[in-house]
Design an enzyme around this catalytic site. Structure first.
Site, mmCIF file in Angstrom:
data_model
loop_
_atom_site.group_PDB
_atom_site.id
_atom_site.type_symbol
_atom_site.label_atom_id
_atom_site.label_comp_id
_atom_site.label_asym_id
_atom_site.label_seq_id
_atom_site.Cartn_x
_atom_site.Cartn_y
_atom_site.Cartn_z
ATOM 1 N N LYS A 34 0.849 -1.203 0.000
ATOM 2 C CA LYS A 34 0.000 0.000 0.000
ATOM 3 C C LYS A 34 0.879 1.247 0.000
ATOM 4 O O LYS A 34 2.096 1.162 0.208
ATOM 5 C CB LYS A 34 -0.906 -0.011 1.229
ATOM 6 C CG LYS A 34 -0.136 -0.023 2.555
ATOM 7 C CD LYS A 34 -1.066 -0.247 3.748
ATOM 8 C CE LYS A 34 -0.282 -0.365 5.034
ATOM 9 N NZ LYS A 34 -1.151 -0.686 6.176
ATOM 10 N N TYR A 255 14.896 30.601 5.911
ATOM 11 C CA TYR A 255 13.642 31.278 6.284
ATOM 12 C C TYR A 255 13.627 31.579 7.780
ATOM 13 O O TYR A 255 13.994 30.739 8.603
ATOM 14 C CB TYR A 255 12.453 30.390 5.947
ATOM 15 C CG TYR A 255 12.132 30.381 4.478
ATOM 16 C CD1 TYR A 255 11.699 31.551 3.832
ATOM 17 C CD2 TYR A 255 12.250 29.214 3.740
ATOM 18 C CE1 TYR A 255 11.405 31.530 2.476
ATOM 19 C CE2 TYR A 255 11.951 29.190 2.389
ATOM 20 C CZ TYR A 255 11.528 30.363 1.761
ATOM 21 O OH TYR A 255 11.229 30.350 0.430
#
Ligand SMILES: *Cc1c(COP(=O)(O)O)cnc(C)c1O
Length: 359
Positions: A34, A255
């Site tokens: 999955k 940042y």
């Protein structure tokens, strides 16, 4: 070209599957692929494992369809069952197995107008309190399913362990014995174990096991000492240094200018970020390998870039090889630094990250 990719060694996944078979020799093992095979590429992993496995497992219908459309012919177990009557007929036609967990899904199977019977597993609640029917409901469901012409005769009883990765927990043994006695009453085969249970709880090994994470070569345990089975990490998340800058003491970087150089520093900029699935919440100090040497992450993780402190690594320069995780730096260690688990980092790798499969 951007020098960033997930390098996936498919033969390592095949070797890891063989380790599963050695650990649980009496069981059939369904390979859980999955979430794009935990980020490794579901179609490629399915092709590599095709001749080894009795069946694959995915979370939901669309994941199974993607594999069939790519030419994967083995049975595919759908772990969340299905919703919708028309899906039952299609599952039967395409050899998808349905793991049913509630009465609504059971009713859909019982009333479906399929041309061929569908293969069904029934999820029984034994202590996780997520999906599954309690023993009383499961009793009636078993009887109804077994006597229906819409299902194949080999109904499998399945449960999910809540605490298999906690070696001190009494819950696993309780769950195993609850499902085992129920299955014995009904003389039906059963399935319990995920990766952690395959490795640590032999009493949970049953007719069918469901290994996922360990196939990709990482220990499902938080504590490293349990990874003594020789699992081979299949993925190297790789990039390169694309810039090197000198940063004077007191100067901030990235940042928010969150990281401030305490000394005259050399900082490397690496071409990977949260847009690729590298965790944005990884704090300063998270290890990164540059030319095989550990250096600390500094400043905030951006969408396309991260920065590392190269000051103590004099030789590093533009173009140098970077391993974010892989054979030499476990994804579990990076995850633990970022406050999460390796499962999340692997499943969170994004579509823009190229997967490369060396021969
Ligand atoms: C994902 C999943 C597994 C595999 O678990 P791992 O810890 O990755 O081995 C097994 N069973 C079910 C029902 C799952 O959803």
């Amino acid at each position: 070209m951007r020098p960033t990719s997930a390098i996936v060694r498919l033969n390592a996944i095949v070797e890891n599957f063989k380790i599963v078979c050695r650990l649980a020799p009496g069981s059939k093992n369904v390979a859980v692929i999955k979430a794009n095979a935990y980020g490794h590429g579901a179609v490629e992993v399915a092709r590599a494992l095709h001749d080894e496995v009795p069946a694959f497992a995915v979370a939901f219908f669309e994941e199974a369809v993607q594999l069939r459309d790519a030419g994967i012919t083995k049975p595919i177990l759908i772990l969340q069952g299905t919703l919708g009557d028309e899906v039952v007929a299609e599952a039967a036609a395409r050899d998808f197995w349905l793991l049913l967990h509630n009465q609504q899904q059971i009713d859909q199977v019982l009333s479906a107008k399929s041309t061929r019977p569908v293969r069904v597993w029934l999820k029984v609640e034994t202590g996780m309190y997520r999906l599954g029917m309690n023993l009383e409901e499961a009793q009636g469901a078993c009887e109804a399913l077994v006597s229906s012409n819409n299902i194949q005769p080999d109904l499998v009883l399945c449960t999910q362990l809540a605490c298999a990765d906690d070696l001190a927990s009494p819950v696993t043994k309780q769950q195993v014995s609850k499902l085992s006695s129920f299955a014995a009453q009904h003389k039906l085969p059963l399935s319990i174990a995920n990766s952690a249970a395959i490795m640590a709880w032999p009493e949970s090994h049953a007719d069918w096991n469901r290994p996922g994470y360990m196939l990709y070569g990482n220990s499902p345990f938080a504590t490293a000492e349990r990874n003594d089975e020789g699992l081979l990490p299949a993925m190297t998340l790789a990039s390169e240094i694309i810039a090197v800058r000198n940063v004077a003491p007191g100067v901030g970087l990235g940042y928010g200018l969150d990281w401030v150089a305490q000394r005259q520093s050399r900082v490397g900029i690496i071409a990977i970020g949260y847009g690729d699935g590298y965790p944005r919440h990884a704090p300063g100090g998270t290890p990164v390998l540059v030319n095989g040497a550990r250096v600390p992450l500094v400043g905030r993780v951006s969408m396309d870039m991260i920065s590392v402190d190269l000051t103590d690594l004099h030789a590093a320069e533009i173009g140098d090889f970077v391993e974010l995780w892989g054979q030499n730096l476990s994804v579990n260690e990076v995850a633990s630094s970022a406050g999460t688990i390796g499962y999340e980092l692997l499943a969170g790798l994004t579509g823009r990250l190229p997967r490369v499969y060396p021969k």
